[in-house]
Scaffold this motif. Sequence first.
Motif, mmCIF file in Angstrom:
data_model
loop_
_atom_site.group_PDB
_atom_site.id
_atom_site.type_symbol
_atom_site.label_atom_id
_atom_site.label_comp_id
_atom_site.label_asym_id
_atom_site.label_seq_id
_atom_site.Cartn_x
_atom_site.Cartn_y
_atom_site.Cartn_z
ATOM 1 N N ASP A 1 0.865 -1.175 0.000
ATOM 2 C CA ASP A 1 0.000 0.000 0.000
ATOM 3 C C ASP A 1 0.909 1.235 0.000
ATOM 4 N N ILE A 2 1.063 1.874 -1.150
ATOM 5 C CA ILE A 2 1.978 3.006 -1.280
ATOM 6 C C ILE A 2 1.548 4.168 -0.398
ATOM 7 N N GLY A 3 0.270 4.434 -0.319
ATOM 8 C CA GLY A 3 -0.215 5.522 0.528
ATOM 9 C C GLY A 3 0.162 5.316 1.987
ATOM 10 N N ARG A 4 -0.003 4.109 2.473
ATOM 11 C CA ARG A 4 0.362 3.797 3.854
ATOM 12 C C ARG A 4 1.871 3.908 4.045
ATOM 13 N N PHE A 5 2.653 3.445 3.046
ATOM 14 C CA PHE A 5 4.109 3.558 3.116
ATOM 15 C C PHE A 5 4.531 5.020 3.249
#
Length: 88
Positions: free
Chosen positions: A52-56
């Motif tokens: 999950d790029i947003g969470r990263f």
Amino acid sequence: MRSFYIFIKCELGRTYKVASAIVDTVSETRQVHSVSGEFDLLAQFAVDDDADIGRFVNKSVQTIDGVKDTQTLICFNAFTPDRGQGLD
């Protein structure tokens, strides 16, 4: 692997400390460049395809001391000399 870039705006006088913190603590970092313009840094990262790029970004980059703002650019395809021909 999924590649993406993050433009990073830093608090005044913190750019080099932020760059060092990213390189030293975020294992997914590929490169960090100081840049001119609206943002201070451009960092390249690579994560697993299912990440999950947003969470990263939220947990690994925006929480670094001195980071003021970010803008994320997600990559679709990489065109390189060994992969760039015959793709149309």
